[in-house]
Design a protein around this motif. Structure first.
Motif, PDB file in Angstrom:
ATOM      1  N   TYR A 147       0.833  -1.214   0.000  1.00  0.00           N
ATOM      2  CA  TYR A 147       0.000   0.000   0.000  1.00  0.00           C
ATOM      3  C   TYR A 147       0.864   1.259   0.000  1.00  0.00           C
ATOM      4  O   TYR A 147       0.651   2.177  -0.804  1.00  0.00           O
ATOM      5  CB  TYR A 147      -0.919  -0.028   1.219  1.00  0.00           C
ATOM      6  N   GLN A 204       0.871   3.879  -3.017  1.00  0.00           N
ATOM      7  CA  GLN A 204       0.400   5.221  -2.707  1.00  0.00           C
ATOM      8  C   GLN A 204       1.494   6.251  -2.990  1.00  0.00           C
ATOM      9  O   GLN A 204       1.215   7.320  -3.547  1.00  0.00           O
ATOM     10  CB  GLN A 204      -0.029   5.267  -1.230  1.00  0.00           C
ATOM     11  N   SER A 220       1.774   6.733  -6.719  1.00  0.00           N
ATOM     12  CA  SER A 220       0.650   7.511  -7.225  1.00  0.00           C
ATOM     13  C   SER A 220       0.833   9.000  -6.936  1.00  0.00           C
ATOM     14  O   SER A 220       0.530   9.853  -7.775  1.00  0.00           O
ATOM     15  CB  SER A 220      -0.655   7.001  -6.597  1.00  0.00           C
ATOM     16  N   LYS A 269       0.227   6.701   7.155  1.00  0.00           N
ATOM     17  CA  LYS A 269       0.272   7.975   6.431  1.00  0.00           C
ATOM     18  C   LYS A 269       1.518   8.757   6.799  1.00  0.00           C
ATOM     19  O   LYS A 269       2.212   9.293   5.929  1.00  0.00           O
ATOM     20  CB  LYS A 269      -0.973   8.805   6.762  1.00  0.00           C
ATOM     21  N   PHE A 302      -5.725  12.853  -0.577  1.00  0.00           N
ATOM     22  CA  PHE A 302      -5.264  11.570  -0.044  1.00  0.00           C
ATOM     23  C   PHE A 302      -6.423  10.961   0.729  1.00  0.00           C
ATOM     24  O   PHE A 302      -6.857  11.499   1.741  1.00  0.00           O
ATOM     25  CB  PHE A 302      -4.073  11.823   0.887  1.00  0.00           C
ATOM     26  N   THR A 350      -8.660   7.282   2.108  1.00  0.00           N
ATOM     27  CA  THR A 350      -8.670   5.847   2.381  1.00  0.00           C
ATOM     28  C   THR A 350     -10.061   5.270   2.161  1.00  0.00           C
ATOM     29  O   THR A 350     -10.208   4.206   1.561  1.00  0.00           O
ATOM     30  CB  THR A 350      -8.210   5.558   3.821  1.00  0.00           C
ATOM     31  N   ASN A 403      -5.878   6.972  -3.840  1.00  0.00           N
ATOM     32  CA  ASN A 403      -6.357   5.928  -2.931  1.00  0.00           C
ATOM     33  C   ASN A 403      -6.054   4.553  -3.515  1.00  0.00           C
ATOM     34  O   ASN A 403      -6.786   4.044  -4.359  1.00  0.00           O
ATOM     35  CB  ASN A 403      -7.866   6.077  -2.705  1.00  0.00           C
TER      36      ASN A 403
END
Length: 493
Positions: A10, A14, A17, A55, A205, A207, A284
């Motif tokens: 993840y 992320q 991205s 995060k 950002f 979730t 996401n």
């Protein structure tokens, strides 16, 4: 705990991205962070394997490219709005977050006090920030916001806000809670950047909801349950469906706001297709890191049970509306679930009915369920915690970990000297007694070490707990639910 989510994957996806967005906007991205920077326990509960500080870990890995702007509403400062899980005000939470972020080597740019209309408490906070060397800015309400797009995107609108000078390619906008003005601050900055000839981008950002999971997936429904008091509703993103012919999931507030945000971005940048859907705006990748859907579904259903009992207790205390509770009941029906299906509920209620005393039940990591009941000395929660750590440490159930010679003086101290109205020892009292006993008793010492194994264990109480017990169980990491029943007839709770 069974794992169904790959946190490393993840973080990798992320990060990739985000870097793609920075490149797309020629090296400058304003990234609005939804939810909590630290301690995102909701995500960890519904996505087993998710790092509660994922995060901030991501930002720490990108710290050379990142700076942070905090937003806080002047109205929230004036009202002393509190972060309920920590019991501190929003302005104090901003200071706490600045300390935590700075200690990780991440650059804090400034604090923006939004929606300022002369609130004295906001003036005092700005003065405190200045005295501590923290840059701060004031944003006042813009007339006609958000509908008067032409006026908003003018020197009298966004142009009247002070420009915040930033130097790094990624500017994160975060806040102590919702309604703090992150989006407006980001768009104001983009206006100023374009006026200066800098092409800057915006993204969010996120979730939840997870755009590439089904609309009625338990993870997305758990998000609805968590935001039931805000009337958030997951829905198919109609803009994405029209633009790309693909079905994605978003939620009502982003969908409703998208045409306004799209119009503002078009007015600033001249690009109608800056984004074609609210799903486009989000960064996401959580859905791509789920590797065991069955585990994740089960965890999300457990979270919906917890949200139901939380809402039921708050409705009983007048802290939330009955409509919030009804909404979560409807979510349970959509999944063909009942709140009483929660594994620890039945055993707790059975122990209460059997003994005629308040009771509780806790499920150990191996699935075994341990119960406890209230006594003349300790609460049901205290008894359940003691019984549970005995089981975890392999100590016989009949063993006495703390003698009455320790417990009774503790109780007298609370009542006779500290003026407590509690007639029994709460969890923290009993743990203090256990710590004393552990100095001379090997079994007590073993039981004390077993406390760490209670983290992420489910527990249910047959009555609402006072804040002391509830807070201690939260610190232990126990996932508590309670029946919406007052512990007595006293009006003060």
């Amino acid at each position: 705990m069974e794992i169904g989510f790959d946190n490393d994957l993840y973080i990798k996806k992320q990060t990739e991205s985000i870097m793609e967005r920075i490149d797309r906007f020629k090296g400058k991205l304003y990234l609005e962070f939804g939810g909590k920077l630290f301690d995102d326990y909701h995500a960890a509960r519904v996505l087993p394997g998710f790092d509660v500080n994922g995060k901030i870990r991501l930002l720490q890995e990108m710290r050379d490219k990142t700076e942070v702007i905090f937003c806080i509403s002047a109205g929230d400062i004036e009202k002393t709005k509190m972060r309920a899980d920590l019991g501190i005000s929003y302005d104090m939470e901003v200071l706490r977050l600045i300390d935590d972020i700075t200690s990780l080597g991440i650059s804090v740019n400034s604090v923006v006090i939004t929606q300022y209309t002369g609130q004295p408490a906001a003036d005092a906070f700005a003065k405190k920030l200045t005295s501590r060397g923290v840059r701060n800015y004031i944003h006042r309400p813009i007339e006609g916001y958000p509908m008067a797009v032409e006026y908003i995107c003018s020197d009298e609108g966004y142009g009247s806000n002070p420009y915040i000078e930033t130097t790094k390619p990624l500017v994160v906008l975060t806040a102590p809670g919702p309604g703090s003005g992150k989006l407006a601050t980001a768009l104001s900055q983009i206006y100023h950047e374009y006026k200066r000839g800098v092409m800057a981008g915006y993204a969010k950002f996120e979730t939840f909801p997870i755009w590439n999971l089904p609309l009625k997936h338990p993870v997305n429904l758990a998000y609805e349950a968590a935001t039931a008091d805000l009337n958030d509703v997951n829905m198919i993103d109609p803009f994405h469906l029209e633009a790309y012919g693909k079905t994605t999931v978003n939620y009502n507030r982003d969908v409703e706001a998208f045409p306004i945000v799209q119009n503002i971005l078009e007015r600033i940048t001249g690009d109608r297709d800056f984004y074609r859907s609210p799903t486009d705006m989000g960064v996401n990748m959580a859905g791509n890191a789920i590797f065991d859907d069955a585990i994740v579904r089960k965890a999300a259903c457990e979270e919906i049970y917890r949200r139901y009992y939380k809402a039921a207790c708050e409705a009983k205390q007048g802290k939330c509306s009955e409509s919030t509770l009804r909404k979560i009941e409807n979510i349970l029906r959509q999944l063909d679930l009942k709140a009483s299906d929660r594994a620890v509920v039945g055993p707790a209620l059975a122990r209460r009915d059997e003994t005629g005393r308040p009771a509780a039940a806790l499920q150990l990591p191996n699935g075994r369920i341990i119960t406890g009941k209230a006594s003349d000395l300790m609460s049901a929660s205290s008894a359940t915690v003691l019984n549970s750590i005995k089981a975890l440490a392999g100590i016989p159930e009949e063993a006495l970990l703390i003698s009455e010679q320790v417990l009774r003086p503790l109780l007298r101290l609370k009542i006779d000297y500290l003026g407590s109205r509690a007639s029994v020892l709460k969890v923290d009292d009993v743990l203090a007694g256990l710590a004393v006993s552990a100095a001379t008793d090997k079994q007590a010492a073993c039981a004390l070490k077993a406390l760490t194994s209670l983290r992420d264990c489910d527990m249910h109480s047959t009555q609402m707990l006072h804040s002391g017990d509830e807070g201690t169980l939260r610190k232990l990491g126990v996932r508590l639910t309670m029946e919406p029943v007052y512990p007595g007839k006293d009006l003060f709770f």
